[in-house]
Design an enzyme around this catalytic site. Structure first.
Site, PDB file in Angstrom:
ATOM      1  CG  ASP A  14      -2.000   1.019   1.179  1.00 44.95           C
ATOM      2  OD1 ASP A  14      -2.135   1.689   0.133  1.00 44.95           O
ATOM      3  OD2 ASP A  14      -2.730   1.162   2.179  1.00 44.95           O
ATOM      4  CG  ASP A 110      -3.271   3.890  -3.689  1.00 41.93           C
ATOM      5  OD1 ASP A 110      -4.156   3.107  -4.085  1.00 41.93           O
ATOM      6  OD2 ASP A 110      -3.451   4.714  -2.777  1.00 41.93           O
ATOM      7  CD  GLU A 111      -5.448  -0.924  -1.446  1.00 42.75           C
ATOM      8  OE1 GLU A 111      -5.102  -1.718  -0.541  1.00 42.75           O
ATOM      9  OE2 GLU A 111      -6.448  -0.194  -1.356  1.00 42.75           O
TER      10      GLU A 111
END
Length: 371
Positions: A14, A110-111
Site C-alpha cells: 500500500d 496505489d495498492e
C-alpha cells in the site's frame, strides 16, 4: 504420514499517501507542508482525494469535503490532481512487482496483493521480497510504501496498515489467532461504520467477541456478509490473489448522522458522493454504462434504481444529474433517508447486467465516501 499444509505467502503493498507523495516528490515547494490533492482552493467545493501526512495530523482525510478540510487546517494547500502522472507511476510500481511474481491483484493505482509462494527469483522469504520491493520503490521512484506479509489476503491487508507510513509488518500462522482476537471490529475488512456501530451495540467490540457467535447467528444479524465474518474472525481466508480480476463496479456511499428529509439536503449529499465516484473512475481510467442509486431509509429499508446508457459515461455532470433524477423519481414527500450511494457498472467489454455485483459488494464492501 500426511505432509503439513503448505501456507501461501501473500504480500499486500500500500503506497503511502500516494497522490500527495507524488506531488511532494515532483514539487519541492510542497514538501513538508499540508497538501490536499483534489478539492478546491479556499474550500469552496469538491472533496479531498488524498491528503499528505502533514495534513492528516490536523484530521484531514480522503473523501472529506474541501470546506471542512480547510476549517481543520487553515494552511492547507489544494493541488489539482494529475491522474496521467499517477497512472504512469503506478505502472512503474507494477514493473517492480513483476520482478518477483506475476501473480498480482491490483486493487487501485496505489495498492495490490502479491502471491510470492513461488517467487521468480527463488528468494523464498516473503519478508525479504517485501523489503526488496519497498527499497526499489524508494530508490527508483523516491516514494515510500508500506507492506503487510501473511498467509492470506485478509491478514496481509490489515498488517500493511500497522506500521504506516513506510513500514512493514509480518503476522505468521502462530500469531494469527491472538492477533485477530484483539482486533477491534472496525478494523475487520468489510466492516463499515454502520456495521461496526451495530456490532458494538450488541456488545461485540473485538474479534474475540465476534468469535463467540455461531455462523447461523452471524448470518442472522449481518446477512450474507456474516458468513465471511465468521471465517475471517477465525483467520480463514481462502481467496486467491487474482491477477486477472475484473472490476465490476465503482461506487461510494455515505451514512448520515441524521435523517435527510428534503430533496435539497439529499442533492447536496449526492454532489459530494458523485465527486468521489468521479475521482475513482478517473483514477482507474474507466467509464460505465449503468448508473445505480442506492437509498437506505430510516427504517433500514433498502432500494436501488438504475439507468443505463448506450455509450459509457464517466463525467461528473452525468453521474450527478442521473443520480438526482433517479432520486427524485423514487422519493416520497415523507421519506427519511439514512444513506445514499452511487455506483457505475457495466464497463466496456463486460456482460451487460446492471444488477450484477462485484465480490466486494456482495461482502458489504461498497466503499463509504467518508471512509
Amino acid at each position: 504420514m500426511e505432509s503439513a499444509k503448505r501456507h501461501r505467502k501473500i504480500i499486500h503493498i500500500d503506497m503511502d499517501a500516494f497522490y500527495a507523495s507524488v506531488e511532494q516528490r515532483d514539487n519541492p515547494q510542497y514538501r513538508g507542508k499540508p497538501i490536499a490533492v483534489g478539492g478546491s482552493p479556499e474550500g469552496r467545493g469538491g472533496v479531498v482525494a488524498t491528503a499528505s501526512y502533514e495534513a492528516r495530523k490536523f484530521g484531514v482525510r480522503s473523501a472529506m469535503a474541501s470546506k471542512k478540510a480547510k476549517q481543520l487546517c487553515k494552511d492547507l494547500i489544494f493541488v489539482r490532481p494529475r491522474f496521467d502522472v499517477y497512472k504512469q507511476v503506478s505502472n512503474q510500481i507494477r514493473e517492480i512487482f513483476h520482478r518477483y511474481t506475476d501473480i498480482i491483484e491490483p486493487l487501485s493505482l496505489d495498492e495490490a496483493y502479491l502471491d510470492v509462494t513461488d517467487d521468480k527469483q527463488n528468494i523464498g522469504s516473503a519478508i525479504d521480497i517485501a523489503k526488496l520491493i519497498r527499497k526499489a520503490i524508494r530508490d527508483e521512484l523516491q516514494l515510500t510504501a508500506s507492506a503487510g506479509v501473511s498467509v492470506n489476503k485478509f491478514i496481509a491487508k490489515i498488517a500493511s496498515d500497522i506500521n504506516k507510513p513506510d513500514g512493514l509488518a509480518f503476522i505468521g500462522p502462530s500469531k494469527i489467532t491472538s492477533f485477530i482476537e484483539k482486533l477491534p471490529v472496525e478494523k475487520f475488512f468489510g466492516v463499515g461504520k454502520v456495521t461496526a456501530d451495530k456490532m458494538k451495540k450488541m456488545g461485540l467490540h473485538t474479534g474475540a467477541d465476534l468469535k463467540k457467535l455461531s455462523e447461523a447467528e452471524m448470518t442472522r444479524h449481518f446477512g450474507k456478509p456474516g458468513k465471511f465474518y465468521y471465517k475471517i474472525v477465525r483467520g480463514i481466508d481462502d481467496r486467491e490473489v487474482q491477477p486477472n480480476r475484473e472490476l465490476k463496479s465503482v461506487g461510494a456511499e455515505d451514512t448520515f448522522r441524521y435523517d435527510l428529509t428534503t430533496l435539497d439536503e439529499m442533492y447536496k449529499e449526492l454532489e459530494a458522493i458523485a465527486d468521489v465516484v468521479y475521482t475513482r473512475l478517473k483514477r482507474n481510467n474507466i467509464k460505465g454504462r449503468t448508473v445505480t442509486l442506492k437509498i437506505k431509509y430510516h427504517d433500514f429499508k433498502l432500494s436501488t434504481r438504475s439507468q443505463s446508457f448506450a455509450e459509457p459515461v464517466g463525467d461528473f455532470e452525468t453521474i450527478l444529474e442521473t443520480s438526482k433524477t433517479l432520486l427524485a423519481t423514487s422519493i416520497t414527500d415523507d421519506a427519511k433517508v439514512r444513506l445514499l450511494g452511487i455506483s457505475l457498472s457495466n464497463f466496456p467489454g463486460q456482460v451487460s447486467k446492471a444488477s450484477r455485483k462485484s465480490e466486494d459488494d456482495q461482502l458489504g464492501l461498497f466503499e463509504d465516501s467518508n471512509a
